[in-house]
Design a protein around this motif. Sequence first.
Motif: not given
Length: 154
Positions: A71-96
């Motif tokens: 089942d789905a889990f928080p996409d790790p690429t959203q937290f990685d500033p180096e990643a293409k899919y980095y999302d600065p507005k997302s957080s570990q506490d409240n993943p988007r």
Amino acid sequence: MSYWLFKSEPDTFGIDDLKARGKKGEPWDGVRNYQARNMLRDDVKKGDLIFFYHSNTKVPGIVGVAEVIKDAFPDPTQFDPEAKYYDPKSSQDNPRWFCPQVRFKSKFKSTISLDELKQIPALQDMALVRKGNRLSVMPVSEDQWHFIMGMVQE
DNA sequence: GCCAACGTTGGC
DNA sequence: GCCAACGTTGGC
């Protein structure tokens, strides 16, 4: 159990790439559309089957089948500033963004092209064949699934 | 590479 | 909350 269609560009990550991942599969990451996110997070479940669709290529179409193995889990690429899919507005506490883990199941002998699919009256309800549709994750009904599987060459 | 369709952003 | 500007998707 539910059925889905996931799009991917073969130049980025195609069905052969998924096959190469073997048993452990691959996180279906990088989806950054809320409608698709909601389906991945809430409705895509372990055991579901997926049509693997190649987009943005010479002959766009369904090329094989994958299965959801987690089942789905928080996409790790959203937290990685180096990643293409980095999302600065997302957080570990409240993943988007979320991603399920998927695994290769089979590859068709030949692509079931978008062109073919568009010509089949029984499939006109599919979002895929409707004009302007850009969803990269979409549900497939049981009837549609079986119909398309019936088009697969032995 | 073009461009239509559509989603998102941000000024007001 | 509206909507113009902008970005992305994806077929062709």
